[in-house]
Design a protein around this motif. Structure first.
Motif, PDB file in Angstrom:
ATOM      1  N   LEU A 101       0.890  -1.358   0.067  1.00 40.60           N
ATOM      2  CA  LEU A 101      -0.105  -0.088  -0.059  1.00 40.60           C
ATOM      3  C   LEU A 101       0.976   1.046  -0.107  1.00 40.60           C
ATOM      4  N   VAL A 102       1.783   1.374   0.988  1.00 40.54           N
ATOM      5  CA  VAL A 102       2.799   2.488   0.817  1.00 40.54           C
ATOM      6  C   VAL A 102       3.387   2.767  -0.575  1.00 40.54           C
ATOM      7  N   MET A 103       3.892   1.520  -1.273  1.00 40.64           N
ATOM      8  CA  MET A 103       4.366   1.622  -2.391  1.00 40.64           C
ATOM      9  C   MET A 103       3.343   2.129  -3.440  1.00 40.64           C
ATOM     10  N   ALA A 104       2.315   1.579  -3.498  1.00 42.63           N
ATOM     11  CA  ALA A 104       1.175   1.923  -4.470  1.00 42.63           C
ATOM     12  C   ALA A 104       0.959   3.590  -4.282  1.00 42.63           C
ATOM     13  N   LEU A 105       0.832   3.853  -2.937  1.00 44.13           N
ATOM     14  CA  LEU A 105       0.383   5.313  -3.005  1.00 44.13           C
ATOM     15  C   LEU A 105       1.513   6.059  -3.192  1.00 44.13           C
ATOM     16  N   GLY A 106       2.530   6.061  -3.044  1.00 38.06           N
ATOM     17  CA  GLY A 106       3.945   6.765  -3.357  1.00 38.06           C
ATOM     18  C   GLY A 106       4.166   6.697  -4.735  1.00 38.06           C
ATOM     19  N   PHE A 107       3.753   5.442  -5.567  1.00 36.46           N
ATOM     20  CA  PHE A 107       3.957   5.551  -6.790  1.00 36.46           C
ATOM     21  C   PHE A 107       3.097   6.235  -7.595  1.00 36.46           C
ATOM     22  N   HIS A 108       1.807   6.322  -7.104  1.00 38.19           N
ATOM     23  CA  HIS A 108       0.508   7.065  -7.685  1.00 38.19           C
ATOM     24  C   HIS A 108       0.960   8.694  -7.515  1.00 38.19           C
ATOM     25  N   LEU A 109       1.188   8.913  -6.140  1.00 37.92           N
ATOM     26  CA  LEU A 109       1.741  10.329  -6.005  1.00 37.92           C
ATOM     27  C   LEU A 109       2.766  10.865  -6.666  1.00 37.92           C
ATOM     28  N   LEU A 110       3.879  10.238  -6.837  1.00 42.22           N
ATOM     29  CA  LEU A 110       5.063  10.682  -7.629  1.00 42.22           C
ATOM     30  C   LEU A 110       4.822  10.528  -8.945  1.00 42.22           C
ATOM     31  N   ASN A 111       4.270   9.547  -9.584  1.00 42.87           N
ATOM     32  CA  ASN A 111       3.987   9.208 -11.047  1.00 42.87           C
ATOM     33  C   ASN A 111       2.961   9.903 -11.755  1.00 42.87           C
ATOM     34  N   ALA A 112       1.697   9.429 -11.139  1.00 47.83           N
ATOM     35  CA  ALA A 112       0.393   9.878 -11.759  1.00 47.83           C
ATOM     36  C   ALA A 112      -0.084  11.269 -11.422  1.00 47.83           C
ATOM     37  N   VAL A 113       0.176  11.651 -10.174  1.00 47.29           N
ATOM     38  CA  VAL A 113      -0.096  13.193  -9.569  1.00 47.29           C
ATOM     39  C   VAL A 113       1.007  13.889 -10.050  1.00 47.29           C
ATOM     40  N   LYS A 114       2.217  13.613 -10.142  1.00 44.76           N
ATOM     41  CA  LYS A 114       3.516  14.371 -10.072  1.00 44.76           C
ATOM     42  C   LYS A 114       3.555  15.426  -8.912  1.00 44.76           C
ATOM     43  N   ALA A 115       3.216  15.171  -7.725  1.00 43.93           N
ATOM     44  CA  ALA A 115       3.296  15.792  -6.558  1.00 43.93           C
ATOM     45  C   ALA A 115       4.591  15.117  -5.714  1.00 43.93           C
ATOM     46  N   GLY A 116       5.059  15.981  -5.001  1.00 45.19           N
ATOM     47  CA  GLY A 116       6.200  15.335  -3.921  1.00 45.19           C
ATOM     48  C   GLY A 116       7.391  15.639  -4.393  1.00 45.19           C
ATOM     49  N   GLY A 117       8.455  15.234  -3.393  1.00 45.17           N
ATOM     50  CA  GLY A 117       9.585  15.437  -4.044  1.00 45.17           C
ATOM     51  C   GLY A 117      10.724  14.512  -3.216  1.00 45.17           C
TER      52      GLY A 117
END
Length: 159
Positions: A101-117
């Motif tokens: 779940l952590v990896m999926a959420l991070g993947f979505h946030l970083l790749n699909a949403v393009k948010a975070g750093g």
């Protein structure tokens, strides 16, 4: 085992479970509300992300309950029985699910949403690695428990 270790661990588990419930019910909604207020464009992600995080916390709570059940087995000196294995398996699957779940959420946030750093990358990597490490450690411990259970059964058989 020290007679203080089990009660102290139970206290720590109880505090952790209560704290995680407070995070689920109070802190998470407040935090999500603040993020949405600062970034209204992220409001469509608030509900799905909240559910994923809540599910991840629930998986951690399941792991804590499994540890509690295993502590009961240790205290009653029943840990070397087949009845302990389902609790070990529960711990392994719940921590593995949390890591995914952590990896999926991070993947979505970083790749699909393009948010975070970099901070998000480190948090996701750290969370996923910690949970995966716990699952793998318990998998090794499961193998040891199976071996010890077989040895215990052999030593208690009449000659």
């Amino acid at each position: 085992m020290s007679r203080f270790a089990i009660p102290l661990l139970r206290i720590a588990l109880a505090i952790t479970i209560c704290g995680s419930v407070l995070v689920q019910l109070l802190a998470l909604p407040i935090y999500i509300g603040e993020v949405v207020a600062m970034h209204p464009e992220a409001s469509t992600l608030a509900t799905p992300y909240r559910w994923v995080v809540t599910l991840g916390i629930a998986c951690i709570q399941v792991s804590l309950v499994a540890i509690w059940a295993l502590l009961n087995k240790v205290q009653k000196q029943e840990i070397f029985s087949g009845q302990a294995l389902p609790w070990v398996d529960t711990f392994i699957w719940s921590t593995t699910t949390t890591s995914l779940l952590v990896m999926a959420l991070g993947f979505h946030l970083l790749n699909a949403v393009k948010a975070g750093g970099p901070g998000v990358v480190l948090a996701v990597a750290g969370g996923a690695v910690i949970m995966a490490t716990l699952a793998l450690l318990m998998l090794v411990m499961r193998g040891l428990l199976v071996s010890a259970t077989k040895l215990d059964a052999q030593s208690s058989m009449p000659a």
